[in-house]
Design a protein around this motif. Structure first.
Motif, mmCIF file in Angstrom:
data_model
loop_
_atom_site.group_PDB
_atom_site.id
_atom_site.type_symbol
_atom_site.label_atom_id
_atom_site.label_comp_id
_atom_site.label_asym_id
_atom_site.label_seq_id
_atom_site.Cartn_x
_atom_site.Cartn_y
_atom_site.Cartn_z
ATOM 1 N N GLN A 227 3.744 -31.428 10.264
ATOM 2 C CA GLN A 227 2.844 -30.782 9.300
ATOM 3 C C GLN A 227 2.995 -29.274 9.377
ATOM 4 O O GLN A 227 2.959 -28.590 8.356
ATOM 5 N N ARG B 326 -12.343 -34.283 5.193
ATOM 6 C CA ARG B 326 -11.408 -35.395 5.207
ATOM 7 C C ARG B 326 -10.604 -35.274 6.480
ATOM 8 O O ARG B 326 -9.741 -34.414 6.588
ATOM 9 N N PRO B 327 -10.924 -36.081 7.465
ATOM 10 C CA PRO B 327 -10.248 -35.919 8.745
ATOM 11 C C PRO B 327 -8.775 -36.266 8.604
ATOM 12 O O PRO B 327 -8.442 -37.366 8.203
ATOM 13 N N ARG B 328 -7.927 -35.308 8.918
ATOM 14 C CA ARG B 328 -6.499 -35.550 8.756
ATOM 15 C C ARG B 328 -5.756 -34.829 9.844
ATOM 16 O O ARG B 328 -6.216 -33.815 10.341
ATOM 17 N N ILE B 329 -4.589 -35.331 10.129
ATOM 18 C CA ILE B 329 -3.720 -34.604 11.030
ATOM 19 C C ILE B 329 -3.054 -33.511 10.210
ATOM 20 O O ILE B 329 -2.538 -33.757 9.134
ATOM 21 N N GLY B 330 -3.067 -32.297 10.719
ATOM 22 C CA GLY B 330 -2.299 -31.237 10.086
ATOM 23 C C GLY B 330 -3.022 -30.440 9.018
ATOM 24 O O GLY B 330 -2.514 -29.442 8.543
ATOM 25 N N PHE B 331 -4.173 -30.899 8.595
ATOM 26 C CA PHE B 331 -4.925 -30.118 7.619
ATOM 27 C C PHE B 331 -6.389 -30.107 8.033
ATOM 28 O O PHE B 331 -7.187 -30.895 7.562
ATOM 29 N N THR B 332 -6.715 -29.225 8.928
ATOM 30 C CA THR B 332 -8.084 -29.170 9.429
ATOM 31 C C THR B 332 -9.033 -28.876 8.278
ATOM 32 O O THR B 332 -8.817 -27.945 7.516
ATOM 33 N N TYR C 32 -17.576 -34.228 14.205
ATOM 34 C CA TYR C 32 -18.091 -34.256 12.835
ATOM 35 C C TYR C 32 -19.539 -34.733 12.807
ATOM 36 O O TYR C 32 -20.157 -34.782 11.774
ATOM 37 N N ARG C 72 -4.555 -23.987 10.731
ATOM 38 C CA ARG C 72 -5.197 -25.193 10.194
ATOM 39 C C ARG C 72 -4.501 -26.474 10.651
ATOM 40 O O ARG C 72 -4.384 -27.437 9.904
#
Ligand code: ATP
Ligand code: SF4
Ligand code: MG
Lengths: 325, 343, 366
Positions: A227, B326-332, C32, C72
């Motif tokens: 990513q 939206r919990p995602r890897i790579g896009f906090t 969260y 990020r």
């Protein structure tokens, strides 16, 4: 190369173990049901065949165990599995007639189920914490029910109630098997419901397995690095996450194959689908021991073969195995 | 039924050192949670709790089922093939037997076989797995191959050919046969874990101190394997239940002994499907599914305990969406919630 | 006690007027749920163009969190709850990375800012050859580049970090730890980024390898002119390579000054203690003392200075106010340095009705 040789050695051992188990089971069982059956079937079994059965089931009291064992292997390696009482035909022939059906149905359905389940599992694992997680309880439910019960439900809904699919058989009995479109389409038509049932009942295992692996793999640094490099979502998902998560999935494919095959065999019974499972069932019901044992051996060999294929695929997918040695 | 939580918690420690550096982050998160009272942590896992409640229910039925069953499950009556009604909650069979009573009475057979097989198979698995992992070398090699052989050989057909050739097949016999064929999975996992435990400092230290092998295994190794043993046991019970029911369904085993599989066997052989008698086979299947699910859920609980990464993050999808997370890897995800007090 | 520049590189304090990356009031939570840990609380940090900025602090103080949040890349359950990360490209246009959508962010990544992760052992995809992994990054941003060209560039990059180009066809498991680390650096340089963030790039390596890699980074920086944020808990290493050092404690920056200033005249009690917990590189040996106590649990911070429990100079006000970064209360200090300690901030102390105490001698060396 070492990897493959090691695995091959292991499969040979497994094969030997299966044959040996097969050899000993009738010998350690109390009672002597086979003699009685041979006697009962005297007219229908040739003396030669009866002789083979004696060897297979260890009825020759005056032969040493070792000699019996050697002779047993000798028979097996010549493709001699004995004579079926129920069908009054060589076991090998009975199995040969049944096996294409099973391989076609179970094989295709399992591959579809594995592929689809792995894809769906990747998606769910990748998009954790979204609606996709709500698929989990459903998969859990489906992974807990026996295959054959789903088959019962499928028949009662789609055959008995809706009348969309035939409830039993593997093709329209009024047709003569041939390579005509009519026959093939009939096979497909009859096979759809059983195949669907296999897919539905086995897919949740793949979904759950892949989902868990995706979750584990996605937290590996290299996925974050992907990513960070700004590669497309697709590359990150398939090239980095799923590409690694599939490795344990392939190994568990190999390991759970026996389980799946077992489940699907019973499904054939419900659908009266003339594959190996159906014959196993009739063999059990008729106490047709030669057929039972022959089928067990053949299934084992088939599963071993599928394992070898899975190992090969694993070796292709994972460079670390190739480098060993 | 409760599981000794303090033991399960050990399992949590177990995984950590082997985790990759980045998951140190997660481990750290655990550290934080650990600040809170740790008691009954396992019981706070909603999946595990749900699983145990359902399992507890079936255990209860297994005990009291035969007493509370309204009818004798084998008794015939004139109510033939009746759909569910007040008299017969789950309807009746072609002989007028009460399906509800069959299920109630049959629960005991299922649970007994499941647990006996589970206990036996787990015992074999522990003995083989821990020995292999601990002794290493050729012994390990041999035992591993043995376990792998049993893993690869298709179990159900093997059970069928063994059980099919036995003159009489009672519940306990079936349990033993299932255990003999189904121990390998647990052994494999236990072996791997023992192997890694053996290299841990505390075990090395005990060995250096000249502690006896037997003591090291029981005092140092086994306690650390509890989570895995528990999950192996639960898995084997599930497998045993499925196997028993499958065997009964194809007519192996004593049909005089009721269990859910024999109910299905009769339904199938008496053409319940064709007669539209859905009540005959639906309840048994749902019971199997429920029992299986409860076991799976308990195992999820144990797994999430051991591997915190698997936790479904305890997230409530709706509340996350409301906050735009939206919990995602790579896009906090970025939310503007913090108060800004600094210039 | 003053020593000369340790390895003698010129003291280059980038003019604050030419920042390439400005992190402003960045706040980060873990969790969260409704009980998150506030790991970063309004952290601000500026990286000048061409500068090497060192970020130091004890394990768990939030260095990696800062690096990941600024890019990020923070994994769940990390959550950025406020602030800005302004990136200024070569033409002077500023963008807030926290406001970019996915596509824009993807496009910006690796081109503008590349990152070398803590623990390169797991940063490489085990099933792809390293050439492909470098090429992946290139082709993601330059779709017109053919795989062959991308691989050629990957070979040059490997050469740059001192790895033979025929290693392109190696898998990660065939490389040593140091080689993997270099591959990661090569990969990070693939698109000629303006900012390179390195999270403890050398911790897993032996001392010789550490030295080599640090020197290589310094050399590459001089050659290619990117800016670096270099994260480590090893302050002595930073003195060698960094122009400026920011010291972090419990999720906040507590001191930010030129490298030699931090080394020779720390203004924050924590910086001073941290320096005394490492052996000096050159020059006179000084007494090594660990920092007593342990870092606070970030989930239960009170309102005061987070260092108060362990601070030798703590006084009444310290449990009441959380100090802000201010200019040190030492005459003659570099006007660009700042420190977050109430000893240097009498105004804040008075604001809560306490009596300010003077800056102790240890913290006002000159
Ligand atoms: N998932 C999480 N949940 C809760 N707290 C977390 C989580 N991940 C990290 N933390 C906390 O955030 C803090 C900062 O962690 P971070 O990894 O940024 O530290 P670091 O300064 O990089 O340490 P190191 O030098 O060991 O790499 C730690 O105190 C850690 O406990
Ligand atoms: S504010 Fe107080 S406690 Fe904090 S560092 Fe300064 S003197 Fe120490
Ligand atoms: Mg870190």
């Amino acid at each position: 190369m070492r990897f493959f040789l090691r695995r091959l050695g292991f499969y040979l051992i497994t094969f030997w173990a299966a044959v040996t188990i097969n050899f000993f089971i009738p010998r350690i069982m109390p009672g002597d049901p086979v003699s009685a059956l041979i006697a009962k079937n005297q007219g229908r079994i040739s003396p030669d065949a009866a002789e083979a059965l004696r060897t297979l089931f260890g009825l020759d009291e005056n032969m040493s165990l070792w000699d019996q064992y050697v002779q047993y292997w000798n028979l097996l390696l010549h493709g001699e599995l004995g004579t079926s009482f129920a069908y009054s035909a060589p076991v090998a022939d009975v199995i040969a007639g049944a096996i294409p059906w099973t391989i076609g149905l179970v094989g295709i359905a399992t591959i579809i189920s594995f592929t689809l389940g792995t894809l769906i599992g990747s998606g769910i694992g990748w998009r954790r914490g979204t609606w996709a997680d709500s698929l989990l309880p459903i998969s859990t439910f489906f992974s807990a029910v026996p295959y054959f019960w789903l088959a019962l439900i499928a028949i009662s809904v789609f055959s008995v109630t809706l009348g969309w699919f035939p409830a039993s058989g593997s093709y329209d009995r009024s047709l003569v098997p041939s390579f005509s479109w009519e026959f093939i389409s009939s096979v497909i038509y009859y096979g759809t419901l059983p195949a669907l049932t296999i897919v539905i009942s086995s897919i949740s295992g793949w979904i759950l397995g892949m989902r868990n692996m995706m979750v584990t793999v996605s937290s590996e640094d290299y996925v974050t690095v992907a990513q960070a490099k700004g590669v497309s979502e697709r590359t990150a998902l398939f090239g980095y996450s799923a590409r690694n998560a599939i490795l344990p999935q392939v190994s568990s494919f190999a390991l759970s194959l026996g389980f799946i095959v077992g489940g699907t065999l019973v499904m054939e019974i419900v659908f009266s689908y003339q594959g190996i499972g159906y014959y196993l069932f009739t063999a059990v019901a008729a106490k047709d021991y030669p057929l039972m044992q022959g089928i067990f051996l053949v299934i084992t060999v088939a599963v071993l073969f599928a394992n070898i294929v899975a190992d090969f695929i694993y070796g292709v997918l994972d460079p670390r195995t190739r480098q060993e040695g | 039924m409760t599981i000794d939580t303090s033991i399960v918690e050990e399992g949590q420690e177990l995984e950590k050192p082997s985790q990759a550096p980045m998951t140190g982050v997660v481990a750290a998160a655990e550290g934080r949670r650990r600040g809170k009272p740790r008691k009954f942590l396992f019981l706070r896992n909603s999946k595990a709790v749900a699983g145990m409640v359902i399992l507890g229910f079936f255990l209860l039925i297994a005990i009291i089922g035969p007493w509370i069953a309204p009818y004798d499950p084998s008794a015939r009556s004139d109510d033939i093939l009746q759909p569910p009604s007040w008299e017969h909650w789950f309807g009746t069979t072609h002989l007028g037997q009460d399906v509800f009573s069959q299920i109630l009475v049959g629960t005991r057979g299922v649970i007994v076989v499941g647990f006996v097989a589970g206990i036996l198979a787990t015992a074999i698995g522990v003995i083989v797995g821990v020995t292999a992992g601990y002794i290493g070398g050729l012994g390990d090699e041999t035992l591993s191959v043995l376990a792998n052989v049993f893993l690869v050989i298709p179990q159900l057909p093997l059970i069928i050919i063994i059980a099919g050739q036995l003159p009489t097949v009672g519940g306990v016999t079936v349990a033993v046969v299932i255990a003999i064929t189904g121990w390998a999975w647990g052994a494999r996992v236990l072996r791997a874990q023992t192997l890694s435990l053996r290299r841990r400092d505390f075990v090395e230290a005990a060995r250096a101190n000249g502690e006896r092998t037997w003591r090291i295994i029981t005092a140092e190794i086994l306690p650390n394997l509890t989570a895995i043993i528990a999950s192996g046991f639960v898995g084997t019970v599930a497998f045993a239940v499925l196997s028993l029911i499958t065997l009964s369904f194809i007519g192996i085993g004593n049909t005089g002994e009721w269990n859910w599989g024999t109910v299905l066997y009769q339904a199938q052989s008496q053409l319940a499907l064709q007669r539209g008698a859905w009540w005959w086979f639906v309840p048994a299947g749902l019971c199997i599914a429920l029992l299986g699910m409860s076991l799976t859920l308990i195992n999820f609980g144990i797994d999430e305990f051991v591997n915190p990464r698997l936790r479904s993050t305890g997230l409530n999808a709706r509340s996350l969406r409301k906050r735009g997370i939206r919990p995602r890897i790579g896009f906090t995800p970025v939310v503007r919630e913090a108060e800004e007090t600094r210039a | 006690m003053t020593i000369a520049s340790p390895i003698g590189h010129p003291q280059r304090l980038a003019p604050a007027s030419d920042p390439v990356l400005e992190i402003k009031n960045l706040s980060v939570d873990y969790g969260y749920d409704d009980d998150p840990v506030h790991v970063l609380r309004q952290v601000s940090l500026t990286l000048g163009r061409g500068e090497v900025l060192g970020l130091a602090g004890e394990s768990g103080c939030g260095k990696s969190t800062l690096a990941y949040a600024a890019t990020r890349l923070l994994p769940p359950p990390g959550l950025i709850t406020g602030g800005e990360v302004l990136f200024t490209d070569r033409s002077g246009v500023k963008t807030d990375l926290l406001r970019l959508n996915d596509t824009q962010l993807r496009a910006s990544r690796w081109q503008d800012m590349a990152i070398v992760f803590q623990g390169a052992m797991n940063s490489l995809n085990p099933v792809y050859r390293i050439g492909r992994q470098i090429a992946d990054g290139i082709r993601a941003h330059e779709p017109k580049t053919s795989q062959k060209e991308a691989l050629e560039r990957a070979a040059e990059l490997l050469d740059l970090v001192g790895i033979s180009p025929d290693r392109l066809r190696s898998y990660p498991h065939e490389l040593s730890g140091g080689m993997r680390q270099r591959v990661m650096i090569a990969m990070a340089l693939a698109l000629d980024p303006q900012v390179l963030i390195m999270d403890e790039p050398t911790t897993a390596l032996d001392v010789v390898m550490q030295r080599q890699i640090v020197e290589q980074i310094a050399e590459l920086r001089d050659r290619l002119g990117f800016s670096v944020i270099f994260i480590t808990h090893d302050v002595s290493l930073l003195i060698e390579i960094a122009d400026r050092i920011a010291i972090m404690y419990a999720g906040e920056i507590v001191e930010d000054a030129a490298a030699l200033d931090v080394y020779n005249k720390p203004r924050h009690p924590y910086s001073s203690a941290l320096l005394h917990s490492f052996p000096p590189l050159r020059g006179p040996r000084r007494e090594l003392i660990g920092i007593p106590g342990s870092p606070p649990d970030l989930s239960r911070l009170g309102g005061g200075c987070p260092f108060a429990d362990r601070c030798a100079f703590a006084f009444d006000a310290c449990s009441k106010v959380n100090p802000e970064l201010v200019f040190p209360n030492v005459p003659g200090d570099d006007p660009r340095r700042s420190v977050a300690c109430l000893r240097h901030d009498p105004a804040a102390v008075r604001a809560v009705g306490e009596v300010p105490l003077p800056v102790p001698a240890e913290l006002s060396l000159s």
